[in-house]
Design an enzyme around this catalytic site. Structure first.
Site, short mmCIF file in Angstrom:
data_model
loop_
_atom_site.label_atom_id
_atom_site.label_comp_id
_atom_site.label_asym_id
_atom_site.label_seq_id
_atom_site.Cartn_x
_atom_site.Cartn_y
_atom_site.Cartn_z
N LYS A 264 15.13 -3.82 4.45
CA LYS A 264 14.20 -2.70 4.32
C LYS A 264 13.76 -2.23 5.71
O LYS A 264 13.20 -2.99 6.49
CB LYS A 264 12.96 -3.11 3.51
CG LYS A 264 11.85 -2.05 3.46
CD LYS A 264 10.66 -2.49 2.61
CE LYS A 264 9.50 -1.51 2.70
NZ LYS A 264 8.30 -1.94 1.93
N ASP A 269 4.86 2.74 7.06
CA ASP A 269 4.53 2.95 5.65
C ASP A 269 3.06 3.35 5.50
O ASP A 269 2.17 2.51 5.48
CB ASP A 269 4.81 1.66 4.85
CG ASP A 269 4.51 1.84 3.36
OD1 ASP A 269 4.34 3.00 2.92
OD2 ASP A 269 4.47 0.81 2.65
N LYS A 276 -2.35 4.72 1.75
CA LYS A 276 -3.01 3.41 1.90
C LYS A 276 -4.39 3.59 2.50
O LYS A 276 -4.64 4.56 3.22
CB LYS A 276 -2.18 2.53 2.85
CG LYS A 276 -0.89 2.02 2.28
CD LYS A 276 -0.17 1.13 3.28
CE LYS A 276 1.12 0.56 2.73
NZ LYS A 276 0.94 -0.32 1.57
N ASP A 287 6.83 -2.70 8.59
CA ASP A 287 7.51 -2.54 7.31
C ASP A 287 9.03 -2.36 7.47
O ASP A 287 9.74 -2.14 6.49
CB ASP A 287 6.89 -1.37 6.54
CG ASP A 287 6.89 -1.60 5.04
OD1 ASP A 287 7.04 -2.76 4.62
OD2 ASP A 287 6.75 -0.61 4.30
N ASP A 348 3.74 4.60 -2.78
CA ASP A 348 3.61 3.44 -1.90
C ASP A 348 4.55 2.30 -2.31
O ASP A 348 4.70 1.33 -1.59
CB ASP A 348 2.14 2.96 -1.89
CG ASP A 348 1.83 2.04 -0.72
OD1 ASP A 348 2.67 1.96 0.20
OD2 ASP A 348 0.76 1.41 -0.73
N GLU A 350 7.65 2.26 -2.09
CA GLU A 350 8.79 3.00 -1.54
C GLU A 350 9.94 2.09 -1.15
O GLU A 350 11.09 2.54 -1.11
CB GLU A 350 8.34 3.81 -0.31
CG GLU A 350 8.30 3.06 1.03
CD GLU A 350 7.31 1.90 1.09
OE1 GLU A 350 6.39 1.87 0.25
OE2 GLU A 350 7.46 1.02 1.95
N ARG A 352 11.44 -0.38 -2.67
CA ARG A 352 12.45 -0.52 -3.73
C ARG A 352 13.26 0.77 -3.89
O ARG A 352 14.42 0.72 -4.31
CB ARG A 352 11.77 -0.95 -5.04
CG ARG A 352 10.77 0.02 -5.57
CD ARG A 352 9.78 -0.59 -6.56
NE ARG A 352 8.72 -1.36 -5.90
CZ ARG A 352 7.73 -1.99 -6.55
NH1 ARG A 352 7.68 -1.96 -7.87
NH2 ARG A 352 6.82 -2.66 -5.88
N1 BES Z 1 5.08 -2.43 2.59
C1 BES Z 1 4.25 -2.61 1.45
C2 BES Z 1 4.02 -4.07 1.10
C3 BES Z 1 3.10 -4.83 2.00
C4 BES Z 1 1.74 -4.68 1.90
C5 BES Z 1 3.61 -5.72 2.90
C6 BES Z 1 0.91 -5.42 2.70
C7 BES Z 1 2.78 -6.47 3.69
C8 BES Z 1 1.43 -6.31 3.60
C9 BES Z 1 4.90 -1.95 0.23
O1 BES Z 1 5.62 -0.81 0.50
C10 BES Z 1 3.80 -1.58 -0.69
O2 BES Z 1 3.03 -0.75 -0.34
N2 BES Z 1 3.77 -2.23 -1.84
C11 BES Z 1 2.75 -1.98 -2.80
C12 BES Z 1 3.40 -1.88 -4.17
C13 BES Z 1 2.49 -1.37 -5.22
C14 BES Z 1 2.17 0.10 -5.00
C15 BES Z 1 3.17 -1.54 -6.57
C16 BES Z 1 1.78 -3.16 -2.76
O3 BES Z 1 2.22 -4.29 -2.59
O4 BES Z 1 0.59 -2.91 -2.88
ZN ZN Z 2 6.42 -0.61 2.35
MN MN Z 3 4.40 0.92 0.50
#
Ligand code: BES
Ligand code: ZN
Ligand code: MN
Length: 503
Positions: A264, A269, A276, A287, A348, A350, A352
């Site tokens: 990834k 992000d 966020k 990210d 968010d 994104e 996947r």
């Molecule tokens: N890059 C983030 C995941 C992340 C968050 C990694 C905090 C490290 C620290 C990912 O893209 C994301 O935002 N995931 C969301 C998914 C949700 C919207 C289903 C998450 O984990 O909140």
């Molecule tokens: Zn992300």
């Molecule tokens: Mn995200």
């Protein structure tokens, strides 16, 4: 402008890497600032002491209680004529027979810390412990983040292994350290420097540096032509163009199926329209930690003295996730490369969306197995904290091999579930699949189930490195994980068969 020129020059510098070397005799290089050796709790000295003719004197100091062999303790001894700085750093090795990979790493880190504190950046050493691990950690001490033009943290410039009976292991560990540092350097770079284009340039530079590595970069138009509309839907809100990087390392038999790594590469992000909160958002420059690890693995292979006889394909979908008037809206439906339609309920989620197209793309290489690396979910951090990466997969042998590689390299992981119950919660009324689940909890498993829908045709595992790719706090910075785990896995693969069916 001038600032960035300076940074670029420093990048050139760190690319030289290779601070670790090994020799069989006890003599150290003329430029050495400090020699370090180790002693066990029972008073056994590492072989250098004997070879340098100092063991009697040192045993005397040990018997008098001036030096102890307790793990984690070190003693600086003065008054050694003929030694650099007239001094000797002695590290406690505890019981050398129980010195694990983890403790070998700790021993090397203690040495690097103490040496730098003493102003010694060129060291020679002879230590108890696992030579490859010692070498990896000493090479890692050659890294510091770029960007500081004033008072940058000191780093090791040279580390020689004396009286070394395992020069190949030292060289291999040092190459792993080079790969880890490549990953850390890329991940620590801020998102205004480390764009998808920058990552593509770095991949191309890696390919140019080594005859067995090839690089191809697909731009937005090429991806649109193929039908990667899920990946492109993440990129469309940003002024930074996306890139799909494809690196190939071919040192295996021409007809052996490659292992594929997918990383990834979200260079920043923001969350997109599902934006966020601003607290700690700066950490979302990390990210692209999966892509950085993919590049780190290739950098480590390139740094090896001998090629590793495997075929590897590294596919890195790189985008920036921004909110704007061109960004994807919650509720938009996109068609992925696989043909499956996706309802984007949260922009968010994104990672996947870019990974699914990269995973589908991978199938064209007919891989023996595919491993994706992604800072994918906060939920994985909730489950495992910052110590272990999450592992998922559709093949028990592959998952178990990765878990074992994590234990062996002290880059640990833990398997998490992917039952149908989670998968069903991704159902959508308006598309084949939604990009988030209909329920709140279990997000790491939902994300893995989403990816698994695109991996039906090959053996696949997914490493969620959201909690392990970097650390926050005072020593904020990229860890270089899971490069050690992956290198260990690939070593095992080569040792078992040199082909792709050996996990
Ligand atoms: N890059 C983030 C995941 C992340 C968050 C990694 C905090 C490290 C620290 C990912 O893209 C994301 O935002 N995931 C969301 C998914 C949700 C919207 C289903 C998450 O984990 O909140
Ligand atoms: Zn992300
Ligand atoms: Mn995200």
């Amino acid at each position: 402008m001038r600032f960035f020129e300076k940074v670029d020059r420093m990048i050139e510098q760190t690319k030289k890497d290779g601070i670790v070397s090994a020799r069989e005799d006890q003599q150290c290089d003329a430029s050495t600032d400090l020699i370090a050796i180790s002693v066990s709790e029972a008073g056994q000295w590492s072989v250098w002491a004997e070879r340098a003719g100092l063991v009697t004197q040192l045993q005397g100091l040990f018997a008098a209680g001036h030096v102890r062999g307790v793990r984690g303790k070190s003693t600086l001894l003065y008054g050694f004529d003929g030694l650099p700085g007239q001094r000797l750093l002695v590290l406690g090795a505890g019981d050398p027979d129980t010195l694990s990979v983890r403790e070998s790493g700790a021993l090397a880190r203690t040495l690097a810390e103490q040496a730098l504190e003493l102003g010694a950046s060129r060291i020679a050493c002879c230590l108890h412990g696992d030579p490859a691990t010692l070498a990896r950690h000493l090479q890692m001490a050659a890294y510091t983040p770029e960007g500081k033009t004033q008072n940058p943290a000191p780093t090791l410039l040279q580390a020689e292994f004396l009286c070394c009976d395992a020069p190949a292991a030292v060289a291999q560990g040092a190459a792993a350290g080079v790969g880890v540092n490549t990953t850390r350097r890329l991940a620590d770079l801020p998102a205004n420097r480390c764009t998808p284009r920058y990552l593509a340039e770095q991949a191309q530079a890696l390919a140019d540096s080594h005859p067995l590595i090839r690089c191809e970069v697909l731009d937005r138009e090429a991806m649109a032509q193929l039908g990667m509309h899920s990946l492109l839907s993440v990129a469309q809100g940003s002024a930074e163009p996306p890139a799909l990087i494809v690196l190939q390392y071919r040192a295996g038999a021409p007809d052996s199926a490659p292992t594929a790594i997918v990383g990834k590469g979200v260079t920043f992000d923001t969350g997109g329209i599902s934006i966020k909160p601003s607290a700690a958002m700066d950490e979302m420059k990390y990210d692209m930690g999966g892509a950085a690890a993919g590049l780190g693995v290739v950098a480590a292979l390139a740094a090896r003295a001998q090629p590793l006889p495997i075929n590897l394909v590294v596919v890195l979908p790189c985008v920036e996730n921004m909110p704007s008037s061109t960004a994807t809206r919650p509720g938009d439906v996109v068609t992925s490369l696989s043909g499956l339609t996706i309802e984007v309920l949260n922009t968010d989620a994104e990672g996947r969306l870019i990974l699914c197209d990269a995973l589908t793309y991978c199938a064209r290489f007919q891989p023996a197995q595919v491993i994706d690396l992604a800072t994918l979910t906060g939920a994985c951090v909730g489950a495992l904290g910052h110590h272990r990466s999450g592992v998922f997969g559709n093949d028990d042998d592959l998952v178990n091999a990765l878990l074992a590689a994590g234990d062996a390299s002290d880059d640990r992981a833990w398997r998490l579930p992917m039952d149908d119950d989670y998968d069903q919660e991704l159902d959508s009324r308006f598309a084949d699949i939604a990009n988030i689940a209909s329920v709140r909890w279990g997000g790491a498993s939902h994300a893995a189930c989403f990816l698994s829908r695109f991996c039906k045709d090959y053996r696949w595992a997914h490493l969620d490195i959201a909690g392990t790719a970097w650390q926050g706090g005072k020593n904020k910075g990229a860890s270089g994980r899971p490069v050690p785990l992956l290198l260990h896995y690939l070593d095992q693969l080569a040792a078992n068969h040199g082909a792709g069916d050996a996990s």
